[in-house]
Design a protein around this motif. Sequence first.
Motif, mmCIF file in Angstrom:
data_model
loop_
_atom_site.group_PDB
_atom_site.id
_atom_site.type_symbol
_atom_site.label_atom_id
_atom_site.label_comp_id
_atom_site.label_asym_id
_atom_site.label_seq_id
_atom_site.Cartn_x
_atom_site.Cartn_y
_atom_site.Cartn_z
ATOM 1 N N ALA A 88 1.047 -1.300 -0.255
ATOM 2 C CA ALA A 88 0.102 -0.215 0.062
ATOM 3 C C ALA A 88 0.816 1.248 -0.618
ATOM 4 O O ALA A 88 1.973 1.289 0.919
ATOM 5 N N TYR A 89 0.004 2.184 -0.249
ATOM 6 C CA TYR A 89 0.972 3.918 -1.265
ATOM 7 C C TYR A 89 1.086 4.299 0.559
ATOM 8 O O TYR A 89 0.281 4.337 1.390
ATOM 9 N N GLN A 90 2.201 4.894 0.555
ATOM 10 C CA GLN A 90 2.622 5.585 1.769
ATOM 11 C C GLN A 90 3.345 7.106 1.702
ATOM 12 O O GLN A 90 4.061 7.448 0.426
ATOM 13 N N ALA A 91 2.796 8.339 2.479
ATOM 14 C CA ALA A 91 3.120 9.216 2.026
ATOM 15 C C ALA A 91 4.673 9.161 1.353
ATOM 16 O O ALA A 91 5.081 9.927 0.940
ATOM 17 N N SER A 92 5.896 8.827 2.171
ATOM 18 C CA SER A 92 7.092 9.062 1.388
ATOM 19 C C SER A 92 7.982 8.444 0.725
ATOM 20 O O SER A 92 8.946 8.818 -0.066
ATOM 21 N N ASP A 93 6.198 7.501 -0.701
ATOM 22 C CA ASP A 93 7.067 6.470 -1.316
ATOM 23 C C ASP A 93 7.148 8.133 -2.462
ATOM 24 O O ASP A 93 6.554 8.199 -2.532
ATOM 25 N N ASP A 94 8.104 7.151 -3.796
ATOM 26 C CA ASP A 94 8.545 7.953 -4.516
ATOM 27 C C ASP A 94 7.011 7.842 -5.519
ATOM 28 O O ASP A 94 6.594 6.231 -5.974
ATOM 29 N N LEU A 95 6.072 8.707 -6.548
ATOM 30 C CA LEU A 95 4.992 8.660 -6.844
ATOM 31 C C LEU A 95 5.817 7.454 -8.035
ATOM 32 O O LEU A 95 4.422 6.971 -9.296
ATOM 33 N N ARG A 96 6.394 8.209 -8.661
ATOM 34 C CA ARG A 96 7.088 7.204 -10.131
ATOM 35 C C ARG A 96 6.814 5.700 -10.213
ATOM 36 O O ARG A 96 6.932 4.834 -11.027
ATOM 37 N N HIS A 97 6.971 4.561 -8.711
ATOM 38 C CA HIS A 97 6.899 3.871 -8.350
ATOM 39 C C HIS A 97 5.452 3.407 -7.869
ATOM 40 O O HIS A 97 5.416 1.926 -7.644
ATOM 41 N N ILE A 98 4.428 4.136 -8.190
ATOM 42 C CA ILE A 98 3.275 3.754 -8.251
ATOM 43 C C ILE A 98 2.510 2.811 -9.076
ATOM 44 O O ILE A 98 2.734 3.037 -10.297
ATOM 45 N N ASP A 99 1.648 1.582 -9.118
ATOM 46 C CA ASP A 99 1.559 1.028 -9.569
ATOM 47 C C ASP A 99 0.350 0.603 -9.943
ATOM 48 O O ASP A 99 -0.711 0.590 -9.119
ATOM 49 N N TRP A 100 0.217 1.454 -11.624
ATOM 50 C CA TRP A 100 -1.351 1.178 -11.635
ATOM 51 C C TRP A 100 -2.745 0.996 -11.690
ATOM 52 O O TRP A 100 -3.664 0.773 -12.029
ATOM 53 N N ARG A 101 -2.148 -0.409 -12.211
ATOM 54 C CA ARG A 101 -2.968 -1.466 -13.052
ATOM 55 C C ARG A 101 -3.228 -2.020 -11.611
ATOM 56 O O ARG A 101 -4.906 -2.227 -11.498
ATOM 57 N N VAL A 102 -2.543 -1.944 -10.420
ATOM 58 C CA VAL A 102 -3.492 -2.691 -9.093
ATOM 59 C C VAL A 102 -4.217 -1.152 -8.268
ATOM 60 O O VAL A 102 -5.030 -2.096 -7.903
ATOM 61 N N THR A 103 -3.701 -0.020 -8.515
ATOM 62 C CA THR A 103 -4.452 0.376 -7.962
ATOM 63 C C THR A 103 -5.783 0.921 -8.656
ATOM 64 O O THR A 103 -6.186 1.019 -7.851
ATOM 65 N N ALA A 104 -5.781 0.634 -9.574
ATOM 66 C CA ALA A 104 -7.349 0.468 -10.624
ATOM 67 C C ALA A 104 -8.335 -0.881 -10.211
ATOM 68 O O ALA A 104 -9.131 -0.437 -9.602
#
Length: 303
Positions: free
Chosen positions: A59-75
């Motif tokens: 799960a995303y945390q506030a300190s994470d790099d936005l470039r590393h978000i997995d958009w498929r899993v997020t959707a």
Amino acid sequence: MSPLLSPESPELDDVHFALLASYAKHLGRAPKAIRFATNSGERRSRQKGHGMEMLELRAYQASDDLRHIDWRVTARTGQAHTRLYAQENDHQRLLLLDLSSSAYFGTRHTFIATRFIQLAGIIAWRSKQQGDTLSYRITYGNQEHASNKSGTLPTLLNYLKDASKIENRANGSNATSIWSNTLLTNKAHNKDVIILTDKQSWNDDEESALMKLAEHNSVHWIQIIDSNVFNLPAGQYQMADNNGIKPVTISKNSMQQAKADFLSQNTLMRKKLASFGIRHQIFDITESPEKIARYLLSQGALH
């Protein structure tokens, strides 16, 4: 006889630990690293990103790099998820060594404790030689030492040398399991964990901690026994320790009962470890620490 298989004394010195460095260096090449999957769905993969290896998805945390978000899993989940990466050559290893007073015994070659300590020394040297990160926690007698800092090899080797002293047999041992009640194990994540211990049982709280450790890490459990102890002829034996020599009487019936109790307890332990996803392997005292280290190499626990 090989000085590695049968050292002159069960109490190891600096010369012997220097010898272990040579054996560690010549273990051979490791196979392609074995990746593992956990029950929670996390897994290591060979997929690369930004020159690094993906370790897990969480799960995303506030300190994470936005470039590393997995958009498929997020959707798919409706919750932001981040891919975590590590350097391809950054192997994280946690060594847990726990010796009871019973480990300071052996009928052939050396003590079980000594064999465990030799193996721990090879693991330490190999980690240093390969540039791997090694954390450790070791307990013996009334001593406990732990570190998650780099560059502590000389300190660890000194602890292992101290752990080989026969006087530890009379000093008792840690009542709790090596993986319990410590931040070092509670925060372990995506590591190759190597457990070296002669203990075979634990309580419910310790079992929960072990399950958690296995859930987030690849855990390898090494057991070393002296099978000859169950084949000793009936009679009276002289046992020596710091308090002197005392006679011990062994009968055929007591030997058979001891063997039955060991096998029953060991079978139960093996089943539990397998249910946790922990790789367990048992070796006899007649097998060299180099052979055991090669097994760990084949399993991806060493590189």
